[in-house]
Write a protein that holds these residues in place. Structure first.
Motif, mmCIF file in Angstrom:
data_model
loop_
_atom_site.group_PDB
_atom_site.id
_atom_site.type_symbol
_atom_site.label_atom_id
_atom_site.label_comp_id
_atom_site.label_asym_id
_atom_site.label_seq_id
_atom_site.Cartn_x
_atom_site.Cartn_y
_atom_site.Cartn_z
ATOM 1 N N MET A 10 -6.851 16.574 2.293
ATOM 2 C CA MET A 10 -6.246 15.413 1.554
ATOM 3 C C MET A 10 -4.711 15.564 1.667
ATOM 4 O O MET A 10 -4.014 16.738 1.432
ATOM 5 N N ALA A 11 -4.147 14.388 2.076
ATOM 6 C CA ALA A 11 -2.532 14.454 2.108
ATOM 7 C C ALA A 11 -1.913 14.808 0.935
ATOM 8 O O ALA A 11 -2.311 14.233 -0.203
ATOM 9 N N ALA A 12 -0.765 15.294 0.904
ATOM 10 C CA ALA A 12 -0.055 15.448 -0.570
ATOM 11 C C ALA A 12 0.437 13.834 -0.829
ATOM 12 O O ALA A 12 0.574 13.145 0.209
ATOM 13 N N ALA A 13 0.409 13.734 -1.983
ATOM 14 C CA ALA A 13 1.107 12.622 -2.433
ATOM 15 C C ALA A 13 2.527 12.241 -2.150
ATOM 16 O O ALA A 13 3.216 13.209 -2.301
ATOM 17 N N ALA A 14 2.717 11.282 -1.436
ATOM 18 C CA ALA A 14 4.380 10.936 -1.242
ATOM 19 C C ALA A 14 4.709 9.648 -2.056
ATOM 20 O O ALA A 14 3.637 9.122 -2.604
ATOM 21 N N ALA A 15 5.796 9.579 -2.564
ATOM 22 C CA ALA A 15 6.256 8.425 -3.198
ATOM 23 C C ALA A 15 5.943 7.076 -2.523
ATOM 24 O O ALA A 15 5.903 6.887 -1.425
ATOM 25 N N PHE A 16 5.363 6.275 -3.397
ATOM 26 C CA PHE A 16 5.174 4.967 -2.665
ATOM 27 C C PHE A 16 6.351 4.316 -2.123
ATOM 28 O O PHE A 16 7.354 3.973 -2.660
ATOM 29 N N ASP A 17 6.065 3.595 -0.922
ATOM 30 C CA ASP A 17 7.289 2.920 -0.191
ATOM 31 C C ASP A 17 6.854 1.613 0.257
ATOM 32 O O ASP A 17 5.855 1.719 1.064
ATOM 33 N N ALA A 63 -10.235 -5.148 8.545
ATOM 34 C CA ALA A 63 -9.182 -4.560 8.602
ATOM 35 C C ALA A 63 -9.022 -3.543 6.989
ATOM 36 O O ALA A 63 -8.338 -2.747 7.109
ATOM 37 N N LEU A 64 -9.692 -4.353 6.086
ATOM 38 C CA LEU A 64 -9.378 -3.757 4.807
ATOM 39 C C LEU A 64 -9.574 -2.371 4.646
ATOM 40 O O LEU A 64 -8.643 -1.493 4.372
ATOM 41 N N LEU A 65 -10.646 -1.961 5.041
ATOM 42 C CA LEU A 65 -11.171 -0.323 4.583
ATOM 43 C C LEU A 65 -10.312 0.383 5.704
ATOM 44 O O LEU A 65 -9.547 1.413 5.185
ATOM 45 N N PRO A 66 -10.201 0.217 6.803
ATOM 46 C CA PRO A 66 -9.055 1.063 7.623
ATOM 47 C C PRO A 66 -7.555 1.126 7.047
ATOM 48 O O PRO A 66 -7.097 2.293 7.123
ATOM 49 N N ILE A 67 -7.169 0.069 6.601
ATOM 50 C CA ILE A 67 -5.926 0.031 6.001
ATOM 51 C C ILE A 67 -5.810 0.721 4.693
ATOM 52 O O ILE A 67 -4.850 1.562 4.337
ATOM 53 N N LEU A 68 -6.915 0.754 3.917
ATOM 54 C CA LEU A 68 -6.850 1.166 2.797
ATOM 55 C C LEU A 68 -6.810 2.763 3.026
ATOM 56 O O LEU A 68 -6.260 3.628 2.549
ATOM 57 N N HIS A 69 -7.678 3.280 3.846
ATOM 58 C CA HIS A 69 -7.831 4.654 4.267
ATOM 59 C C HIS A 69 -6.207 5.105 4.817
ATOM 60 O O HIS A 69 -5.925 6.189 4.542
ATOM 61 N N ASP A 70 -5.612 4.445 5.743
ATOM 62 C CA ASP A 70 -4.141 4.511 6.037
ATOM 63 C C ASP A 70 -3.237 4.672 4.946
ATOM 64 O O ASP A 70 -2.583 5.652 4.789
ATOM 65 N N LEU A 71 -3.600 3.766 3.962
ATOM 66 C CA LEU A 71 -2.481 4.001 2.841
ATOM 67 C C LEU A 71 -2.873 5.414 2.099
ATOM 68 O O LEU A 71 -1.669 5.832 1.623
ATOM 69 N N GLN A 72 -4.025 5.656 1.699
ATOM 70 C CA GLN A 72 -4.370 6.927 0.774
ATOM 71 C C GLN A 72 -3.855 8.002 1.774
ATOM 72 O O GLN A 72 -3.496 8.817 1.229
ATOM 73 N N THR A 73 -3.965 7.746 3.048
ATOM 74 C CA THR A 73 -3.282 9.149 3.868
ATOM 75 C C THR A 73 -1.989 9.097 3.832
ATOM 76 O O THR A 73 -1.446 10.402 3.418
ATOM 77 N N ALA A 74 -1.363 8.216 3.793
ATOM 78 C CA ALA A 74 0.148 8.258 3.560
ATOM 79 C C ALA A 74 0.683 8.343 2.423
ATOM 80 O O ALA A 74 1.566 9.175 2.285
ATOM 81 N N PHE A 75 0.145 7.918 1.179
ATOM 82 C CA PHE A 75 0.520 8.017 0.032
ATOM 83 C C PHE A 75 -0.298 9.147 -0.909
ATOM 84 O O PHE A 75 0.161 9.397 -2.019
ATOM 85 N N GLY A 76 -1.467 9.493 -0.620
ATOM 86 C CA GLY A 76 -2.286 10.059 -1.377
ATOM 87 C C GLY A 76 -3.017 9.473 -2.150
ATOM 88 O O GLY A 76 -3.988 9.923 -3.025
ATOM 89 N N TYR A 77 -2.685 8.117 -2.387
ATOM 90 C CA TYR A 77 -3.522 7.277 -3.173
ATOM 91 C C TYR A 77 -3.144 5.698 -2.695
ATOM 92 O O TYR A 77 -2.560 5.512 -2.169
ATOM 93 N N VAL A 78 -3.639 4.827 -3.222
ATOM 94 C CA VAL A 78 -3.617 3.329 -2.943
ATOM 95 C C VAL A 78 -2.876 2.768 -4.521
ATOM 96 O O VAL A 78 -3.419 2.740 -5.397
ATOM 97 N N ASP A 79 -1.479 2.699 -4.111
ATOM 98 C CA ASP A 79 -0.715 2.277 -5.160
ATOM 99 C C ASP A 79 -1.066 0.843 -5.647
ATOM 100 O O ASP A 79 -1.423 -0.079 -4.730
#
Length: 160
Positions: free
Chosen positions: A1-8, A25-41
């Motif tokens: 699990m990626a460490a949470a980053a500030a939402f940008d 595309a929705l699910l892959p994008i959601l996974h990418d957002l979760q990987t980038a930020f640690g959650y879906v803001d």
């Protein structure tokens, strides 16, 4: 699990733009957002809705349906305990009771003082190793009380 980053928001838009033309595309994008930020803001919901021509309710429905998506950063460690049929047959409910009795932990409650949060999931797809769990995204199989005690004891020492 990626460490949470500030939402940008700009980074979120870049992530969406990279995949928005992919079918489904929705699910892959959601996974990418979760990987980038640690959650879906929550601020990503309207970005996704507009880019994918979906309603905010549709996007939020997908985010809230799948247990893998968080809507807030996770603080501490997360133990996801499978409670589906195979794991039930091999003792997961005994493990849930043991967590409550020995450690004062309940699934789907706030994290404890060690920062450990227990989440119920209904199938990790690791049925051959039931009862199964994930600790910070890493699979653990053939759980018993002793293994569970070690996971809980290790919660304050960082990733296993």
């Amino acid at each position: 699990m990626a460490a949470a980053a500030a939402f940008d928001a700009q980074l979120a838009r870049d992530i969406v733009d990279r995949r928005k033309s992919v079918p489904g595309a929705l699910l892959p994008i959601l996974h990418d957002l979760q990987t980038a930020f640690g959650y879906v803001d929550d601020a990503a919901i309207p970005i996704l809705a507009e880019s994918l021509n979906l309603s905010k309710a549709e996007v939020l429905g997908v985010v809230s349906f799948y247990h893998d998506f968080r809507r807030a950063p996770a603080h501490g460690r997360v133990l996801r305990l499978c409670r589906a049929e195979s794991c039930q047959a091999l003792g997961c409910e005994d493990l849930v009771a043991h967590l409550a009795e020995r450690h004062g932990l309940a699934p789907d409650a706030q994290a404890d003082s060690r920062g450990l949060r227990i989440e119920s999931v209904y199938c990790l797809g690791n049925c051959a190793l039931s009862p199964a769990a994930l600790i910070d995204g890493e699979p653990v199989g053939r759980l018993d009380r002793d293994a569970l005690d070690r996971l809980v004891a290790g919660a304050d020492r960082g990733p296993v």
